[in-house]
Each structure stands twice: as structure tokens, then as C-alpha cells.
Design an enzyme around this catalytic site. Structure first.
Site, PDB file in Angstrom:
ATOM      1  N   GLU A  78       0.813  -1.222   0.000  1.00  0.00           N
ATOM      2  CA  GLU A  78       0.000   0.000   0.000  1.00  0.00           C
ATOM      3  C   GLU A  78       0.844   1.268   0.000  1.00  0.00           C
ATOM      4  O   GLU A  78       0.333   2.361  -0.269  1.00  0.00           O
ATOM      5  CB  GLU A  78      -0.934   0.007   1.216  1.00  0.00           C
ATOM      6  CG  GLU A  78      -2.041  -1.031   1.173  1.00  0.00           C
ATOM      7  CD  GLU A  78      -3.076  -0.744   0.099  1.00  0.00           C
ATOM      8  OE1 GLU A  78      -3.106   0.387  -0.423  1.00  0.00           O
ATOM      9  OE2 GLU A  78      -3.850  -1.657  -0.230  1.00  0.00           O
ATOM     10  N   GLU A 109       7.583 -21.766   7.735  1.00  0.00           N
ATOM     11  CA  GLU A 109       7.934 -20.907   8.874  1.00  0.00           C
ATOM     12  C   GLU A 109       8.972 -21.547   9.799  1.00  0.00           C
ATOM     13  O   GLU A 109       9.520 -20.878  10.673  1.00  0.00           O
ATOM     14  CB  GLU A 109       6.695 -20.555   9.674  1.00  0.00           C
ATOM     15  CG  GLU A 109       6.083 -21.700  10.466  1.00  0.00           C
ATOM     16  CD  GLU A 109       4.935 -21.214  11.348  1.00  0.00           C
ATOM     17  OE1 GLU A 109       5.056 -21.354  12.578  1.00  0.00           O
ATOM     18  OE2 GLU A 109       3.937 -20.704  10.812  1.00  0.00           O
TER      19      GLU A 109
END
Length: 268
Positions: A78, A109
């Protein structure tokens, strides 16, 4: 027992009415801003460390896995349209690569070394900042990345939702937002995810303001990628310069941005 893994304050969820479920989730969500408020000094310290590095040419990287990684990618993505910055100034990296944005990647992960390998393609430098995002505060991908980043001289921070975590210990500037048990036990996409999103909003927005990417309260460097944003840009120019909409449109076409139009007129 991690706070994020502790039992919900509610039980027999499957027996609750839709209304009761929604009310209970909303009640739990109300606790998140208060938890973030307690962490404001930590957030301030992190931002204060980031700004001079970015003024010196540094970049901001987010790393995380699962929901945490996706939130970092969202916040980073953004920044270019909102503040008109290059796409590689704020970068979100998720364990498992871009595929993991939409579909979970098994065991991604748990790799202690992969985060630094993922960062290597960006040639990290000492003026860069790495923020690890991990609700649990114990994600190996994030811990490994932070450890290597510190060795390389990067500024390191984190956003976690448990106190005293290994991720926080690995970061110079930890942000710990402990929002309490989730409505659905262990579902950290809920309150923990909301807390992380709020903190990331604060970090990126305050950094960009400090970097001069905002004028007054306006996004004067935003990218004009659709009709809504062009209309917003025209309103900004009209308000700032006290010109007609037609004049604003002409200025925007000529200078290509709100800032460009305003600066050109005020310097004339």
C-alpha cells in the site's frame, strides 16, 4: 502457555446464536486498541530508529509467516500508491514466497535460514530496517532473519503478541502487543492480527509523514491510478490553491501530481 494460545473467554461456541457470536467477537476486538496503546513507547522508539536510516537511503523490510507475513505484504504494497514511493522502498516478504499469500506452504515458517536467503536478493545494507512480524513470537523463520540482520548491521524491530518472546529478544526494538486470548482459541488471525495491522499502520504512516510524503493531512504524492484517486487529487488542488475544478484539472494534467501542481503554483 502463550497468551495467544490460551483458552478463549467463551465456550461452547457452536451453541451460540449468530448474534451472540458477533457480539462476543466485537467485545473482544474492543480490547485491541487498548493493548496497542500500552505499546506506543515501543512503537515510537522503533519509528525514531527507522526514519534517519530511510532518510539516508535505507529501506524497510517486513518478514513473517502465515497471517503475520500477509499483513506485512499488505502494508508494504500500500505504500507506493498511498505515498508515491518506489515499490522497493518498503518490502513485505512472506515465508514460502508469494504463493503463501494465498495458500499455506508447509513447514515454511520452521526454516531458520530461509528469511535471510529471501532478503539476499535485495542486497540488504546497513541503512535498511528489518521488522519481524510474529503473533506467537517464536517463529524460526523470523528469529533467524532477525539474527542475521543484526549481524549485518541492519536496524531490527518486531511486532509480537506475547510478552518475553524469542522474536522480541532477537530484535533491537521489539513491539509487544498482548491482546489476550482469542475468541476462537489460538486463531491469531483475529485479535492478534488486528493488533499487528494497527501497529503496521502506525509504523508506515508515521515514517512516511516524517519522510515528507504528506502535506497537511493530504496524500499529495499518491499515485493517480483510478478515477476515484484523480477526483481526490482535484479536490486537494482546489482546496489548497483556491482554484476552479477546471483549473485544477489543467494543473494536474500538466504537473502529474498534487504536490507538483501545488509547488508549481506557489513558486510562481
Amino acid at each position: 502457555m502463550l497468551t495467544t494460545e490460551s483458552a478463549s473467554n467463551y465456550n461452547h461456541l457452536e451453541q451460540m446464536s449468530i448474534r451472540d457470536i458477533l457480539v462476543a467477537i466485537n467485545q473482544e476486538d474492543h480490547t485491541v486498541p487498548a493493548a496497542v496503546q500500552k505499546s506506543l513507547p515501543q512503537i515510537e522508539a522503533l519509528v525514531a530508529g527507522i526514519v534517519p536510516r530511510m532518510k539516508a537511503g535505507g529501506r524497510l523490510f517486513y518478514i513473517g509467516a502465515g497471517t503475520s507475513g500477509r499483513l506485512g505484504v499488505v502494508d508494504a504494497s500500500e505504500c507506493p500508491p498511498t505515498f508515491g514511493v518506489p515499490f522497493d522502498l518498503v518490502v513485505g516478504i512472506i515465508a514460502g514466497g508469494d504463493t503463501a499469500i494465498r495458500k499455506a506452504v508447509e513447514n515454511a515458517e520452521d526454516d531458520w535460514e530461509q528469511a535471510w536467503k529471501d532478503l539476499a536478493s535485495f542486497a540488504p545494507q546497513e541503512n535498511d530496517t528489518l521488522i519481524g512480524i510474529a503473533a506467537s513470537g517464536r517463529t524460526p523463520y523470523v528469529i533467524g532473519g532477525l539474527n542475521e540482520a543484526r549481524k549485518a548491521g541492519l536496524l531490527t524491530g518486531c511486532v509480537v503478541c506475547n510478552a518475553g518472546s524469542p522474536v522480541a529478544a532477537a530484535a533491537e526494538y521489539p513491539v509487544e502487543v498482548v491482546a489476550g486470548p482469542e475468541f476462537l482459541t489460538g486463531s491469531t488471525r483475529m485479535k492478534a492480527g488486528t493488533a499487528q495491522k494497527l501497529v503496521l499502520n502506525m509504523i508506515s504512516t508515521s515514517v512516511m509523514i516524517q519522510l515528507g510524503k504528506v502535506k497537511g493531512n493530504k496524500m499529495v504524492d499518491m499515485q493517480l491510478t483510478n478515477e476515484k484517486l484523480v477526483d481526490r487529487a482535484l479536490r486537494m488542488i482546489v482546496e489548497e490553491l483556491e482554484v476552479s475544478p477546471d483549473e485544477a484539472e489543467s494543473l494536474l494534467k500538466k504537473y502529474g501530481s498534487v504536490r507538483g501542481a501545488i509547488n508549481a503554483v506557489k513558486k510562481a
